[in-house]
Design an enzyme around this catalytic site. Structure first.
Site, PDB file in Angstrom:
ATOM      1  N   GLU A   5       0.822  -1.213   0.000  1.00  0.00           N
ATOM      2  CA  GLU A   5       0.000   0.000   0.000  1.00  0.00           C
ATOM      3  C   GLU A   5       0.858   1.267   0.000  1.00  0.00           C
ATOM      4  OE1 GLU A   5      -2.986   0.224  -0.740  1.00  0.00           O
ATOM      5  OE2 GLU A   5      -3.495  -1.876  -0.638  1.00  0.00           O
ATOM      6  N   CYS A  30     -12.382   0.227 -15.897  1.00  0.00           N
ATOM      7  CA  CYS A  30     -12.943   1.584 -15.839  1.00  0.00           C
ATOM      8  C   CYS A  30     -11.819   2.582 -15.615  1.00  0.00           C
ATOM      9  CB  CYS A  30     -13.977   1.670 -14.722  1.00  0.00           C
ATOM     10  SG  CYS A  30     -15.007   3.138 -14.789  1.00  0.00           S
ATOM     11  N   CYS A  66     -15.248  -0.260 -21.785  1.00  0.00           N
ATOM     12  CA  CYS A  66     -16.642  -0.541 -21.437  1.00  0.00           C
ATOM     13  C   CYS A  66     -17.110  -1.874 -22.014  1.00  0.00           C
ATOM     14  CB  CYS A  66     -17.539   0.595 -21.898  1.00  0.00           C
ATOM     15  SG  CYS A  66     -17.087   2.200 -21.185  1.00  0.00           S
ATOM     16  N   CYS A 103     -16.680  -4.404 -19.400  1.00  0.00           N
ATOM     17  CA  CYS A 103     -17.188  -4.053 -18.073  1.00  0.00           C
ATOM     18  C   CYS A 103     -18.432  -4.857 -17.713  1.00  0.00           C
ATOM     19  CB  CYS A 103     -17.503  -2.565 -18.015  1.00  0.00           C
ATOM     20  SG  CYS A 103     -18.126  -2.054 -16.392  1.00  0.00           S
ATOM     21  N   CYS A 152     -24.499   1.241 -16.050  1.00  0.00           N
ATOM     22  CA  CYS A 152     -23.674   2.432 -15.824  1.00  0.00           C
ATOM     23  C   CYS A 152     -24.426   3.716 -16.163  1.00  0.00           C
ATOM     24  CB  CYS A 152     -22.401   2.338 -16.660  1.00  0.00           C
ATOM     25  SG  CYS A 152     -21.303   3.768 -16.492  1.00  0.00           S
TER      26      CYS A 152
END
Length: 288
Positions: free
Chosen positions: A35, A191, A198, A201, A207
């Site tokens: 992280e 995305c 798309c 997706c 969406c």
DNA sequence: TATGCGTGGAA
DNA sequence: TTTCCAAGCAT
């Protein structure tokens, strides 16, 4: 659970990238290291540094036991080297206050250097399966598009955004944690900011942004990042010289690395103040 | 809350 | 060649 949740969770189950910090044997410390490294830095650049880092320092105490200079050197060219300092500081705090074990609570994590809201929530969620709203740039973009119908989220996290994300968070801890990583992954690989895929997706037909005809971003200009000639570039160049040297470096060597001289000297002093560079004498410098 | 902090790959 | 931008944080 809504269609949105099922689609995203199913998609993640099939399409999640295999990353070392997601492996079954990944430790909370490994998640934490990832992280820190992933803050503003692409996965591809993190991978090799991450592997070497955990090999050298498999536990927080191992990192806390070495100098900050070793951490800065191992950070390499990941960028934003103060993160290396903060990770070292966080490891030290974990040894001093948490018995050497990465804490599992959001509040304890947030109190460590280099850990803000996102990172605290991410570690608690990914490493410990806790239920938290994990709002990074990917999640914000995914929810902004799929639900709010806008191309890009606002500059700073808004109350409405956080409320939306909170409302969508599944009740069960484990499901919430998977939801968090799944929405992030969707934003990272499908995305995307510049050229969303798309066609790939799982929620394209749900969406709001797509349904509205992909309206272009309508907000304050998004801040560009100039770099050439900035203090950032100067600092980076100076630190690179020290990183690439085995021992102390004379001022004359640094003088060749950057001009104008005024900016160089100011940045060098600044690096010393930041703790990224040690001044050994009037004219010699090294990693701390 | 607006800014600045590194770096390098992709379009 | 430029511009954009990649799992934020601290101030």
């Amino acid at each position: 659970m809504s269609d949105l949740h099922e689609r995203v969770l199913d998609w993640y189950a099939e399409n999640a990238r295999e990353l070392p910090w997601r492996a079954p044997d990944a430790t909370p410390w490994g998640v934490m290291v990832s992280e820190f490294m992933l803050q503003q830095t692409p996965v591809a650049r993190v991978l090799p540094v991450y592997e070497r880092w955990l090999e050298a320092w498999p536990r927080p105490a191992d990192l806390a036991a070495v100098s900050t200079g070793e951490a800065v050197r191992a950070w390499g060219r990941l960028g934003y080297p103060r993160r290396a300092l903060r990770l070292h500081g966080a490891a030290t705090g974990i040894v001093e206050r948490h018995g050497g074990e990465v804490p599992s609570s959001y509040d304890d994590l947030l109190a460590l250097p280099g850990i803000g809201d996102y990172t605290a929530a991410a570690i608690a969620s990914f490493a410990f399966g806790r239920r938290h709203v994990v709002l990074d740039t990917n999640v914000r973009r995914v929810l902004g598009r799929a639900v709010a119908g806008v191309e890009f989220p606002a500059t700073a996290v808004t109350r409405a955004e956080r409320d939306l994300a909170t409302g969508l968070l599944p009740d069960a801890d484990a499901v919430a944690a998977t939801w968090a990583v799944a929405t992030m992954e969707l934003g990272a690989v499908v995305c995307t900011a510049a050229a969303p895929r798309c066609g790939a997706c799982p929620v394209a037909d749900l969406c709001a942004w797509r349904a509205a005809g992909y309206p272009a971003y309508d907000g304050p200009p998004r801040r560009g990042q100039t770099y050439a000639g900035t203090d950032r570039q100067c600092r980076g160049r100076l630190l690179a010289v020290l990183r690439d040297s085995d021992g102390p470096v004379h001022r004359s060597t640094l003088e060749q690395a950057w001009s104008p001289a005024g900016q160089r000297d100011r940045c060098l002093d600044w690096l010393v103040d930041d703790g990224l560079v040690a001044r050994l004498s009037a004219d010699t410098f090294a990693l701390p």
